[in-house]
Design a protein around this motif. Structure first.
Motif: not given
Lengths: 248, 271
Positions: A123-129
């Motif tokens: 989730t953090p990776a998908i949200t940040a990108i």
């Protein structure tokens, strides 16, 4: 092992050998490999779908609204991308263990626990990108959608569509993190295969780790090759879907 | 149409398709950008707001387009105060207005999909999903209104072209068609030809005239006095956020009452 099959494992030296034997013999049952691939894809794809469903609205809200704590939330999202997976696995294991808040659901060493763990990691990776992608969309395009009579939802959909390449990258980054994960899925899933040779919670990565630890490097290498092929196939499929949406 | 300063200058006939700003003021926080301006456009009328860059033309159009709520004054559509109704009613009013910006702002899609956008978002979600699925499994068939709007600007042969492949002039023509396709009652155009060559400018001006003839009320903001003279039924001269003078095109250009208007239309510096 026959001379023919021994030679064929390395390279087919004779034409008759090539006709009667495969290039190499699988050192395990195909049902075992299929079940491992299935568990890997099932857990990773579901986790990434759930992460995407959460991440996109969060990215849109963080990207286009002002609220107290916005910078802190953005920092937390960016920090989450580098969160150690083993720690995530431990936290999820505690959460689903009998003493944890989700203890009643009896999720220890299940695919569902692995999905939760991979969801937290992806989730953090998908949200940040995704956040970077949607905020890079020209604000004039959002104004145009609004000027043409678009509602807030219409404007959000236009933003997502314009940012689709960045969002596809985000989803692939999340999928890459999920399917290549070892530490957390080992902790919460337990790397279990049944006596019938069918994987319960064993994934390609945990199987590779097991085979390598037991000295079966050839098997580990083949499973590694399958993992790479699976990742490439999923990436190609997602990119193709993104390209199909260009003119629509 | 009536344009001018103060509420008394605006007209409130409430005829069909009348968009009217009455005594509107707007401030972004660092001084009023638009102050006590009144302007109304009837169906079939072409009103041109002229003035140098930075005098509040875009802000005035934004107030008319219902993008921004005026700090003072009212914006009414057919007598309905747009900011006294709820959001869904305001959306319904907004959907009767077409806006063309200085930049084309086309979406990363085909020409047809761009022009169809306004029609698509007016359909029910059920129809939109059905259309989306249909376009995945079969060829896109844009509605007749899309082809018709594109033919007004001479782009009917470019239905399937990617928007990104168009020149600046072609993109602006498609942007005009996009606003025209859903048959708005009023069109608002913000410097629509400022970056265009003479040929594309002529196409857009012809399209503006045709829209007026079809009964669409048109408001054009421009600093191009020659263009104003060519297309306007009436002209309002905006300077420093207020209307200096307004009236029939010939009267403004031949016999301006205000000295700064005279200087502006004669091409002198007014600052």
């Amino acid at each position: 092992m026959s001379p023919c099959s021994a030679a064929a494992t390395v390279a087919p030296l004779a034409a008759d050998c090539l006709l009667v034997t495969p290039l190499f013999e699988f050192p395990f049952e195909s049902v075992y490999v299929r079940s491992i691939v299935f568990v890997s894809l099932y857990v990773s794809v579901l986790a990434v779908l759930l992460s995407t469903a959460v991440s996109l609205p969060v990215a849109l809200v963080v990207g286009f609204s002002e609220f107290p704590g916005k910078r802190l939330l953005t920092s937390l999202i960016n920090t989450g991308m580098g969160f150690p997976s083993v720690v995530v696995g431990l936290l999820v294991l505690f959460t689903v263990s009998s003493q944890g808040p989700l203890g009643e659901l009896d999720l220890v060493f299940t695919k569902e626990a692995m999905i939760i763990s991979q969801f937290v990691l992806a989730t953090p990776a998908i949200t940040a990108i995704s956040l970077a992608a949607v905020t890079s969309v020209d604000s004039n395009l959002r104004d145009a959608a609004r000027a043409l009579g678009g509602t807030r939802l219409d404007v959000a959909l236009v933003t997502i569509k314009e940012a689709r390449y960045g969002i596809v990258t985000a989803v692939l980054a999340g999928f890459g993190r999920a399917i290549s994960e070892v530490g957390s899925v080992l902790i919460v899933g337990g790397n279990i295969a049944g006596a019938d040779g069918v994987s319960k919670t064993r994934t390609l990565t945990t199987a590779i780790q097991l085979e390598a630890r037991q000295g079966r490097y050839e098997t580990a290498m083949i499973l590694g090759g399958i993992l790479v092929v699976v990742v490439l196939a999923v990436n190609a499929l997602v990119v193709r879907l993104g390209d199909d949406g260009v003119m629509r | 149409m009536t344009v001018g300063r103060g509420r008394a200058a605006s007209r409130s006939t409430g005829s069909a398709g009348t968009l009217e700003a009455a005594g509107v003021s707007f401030d972004y926080g660092d001084g009023a950008v638009v102050e006590d301006v009144s302007l109304a456009v009837d169906s079939g009328e072409v009103v041109v707001v002229i003035g140098p860059s930075g005098v509040g033309k875009t802000t005035l159009l934004g107030l008319l387009a219902l993008f921004e709520r005026p700090d003072d004054g009212t914006v009414t559509f057919d007598g309905t105060d747009a900011w006294a109704v709820d959001e869904s009613q305001r959306l319904a009013l907004r959907r009767r207005i077409g806006v063309v910006f200085q930049d084309a702002n086309l979406f990363d899609a085909s020409v047809a999909r761009n022009v169809e956008y306004g029609l698509r978002i007016r359909r029910s979600w059920r129809d939109r999903i059905r259309d989306a699925l249909g376009s995945v499994i079969g060829p896109d068939r844009p509605p007749g209104a899309v082809r018709e709007a594109l033919s007004v600007v001479g782009m009917a042969d470019d239905l399937d072209s990617p928007a990104a492949s168009l020149s600046g002039g072609e993109a602006q023509r498609v942007s005009f068609a996009r606003a025209l396709a859903y048959d708005p009652d009023v069109l608002l155009l913000d410097e629509p030809t400022s970056d265009l060559d003479p040929r594309n400018t002529a196409v857009i001006e012809d399209a503006i005239t045709e829209a007026g003839e079809r009964g669409i009320g048109v408001v054009v903001a421009t600093h191009d006095m020659h263009q104003a003279r060519r297309i306007a039924d009436r002209v309002a001269v905006l300077l420093d956020g207020t209307v200096l003078e307004s009236g029939p095109t010939d009267a403004i250009f031949e016999n301006p009452a205000d000295e700064r208007t005279r200087k502006f239309v004669e091409g002198e510096l007014v600052y």
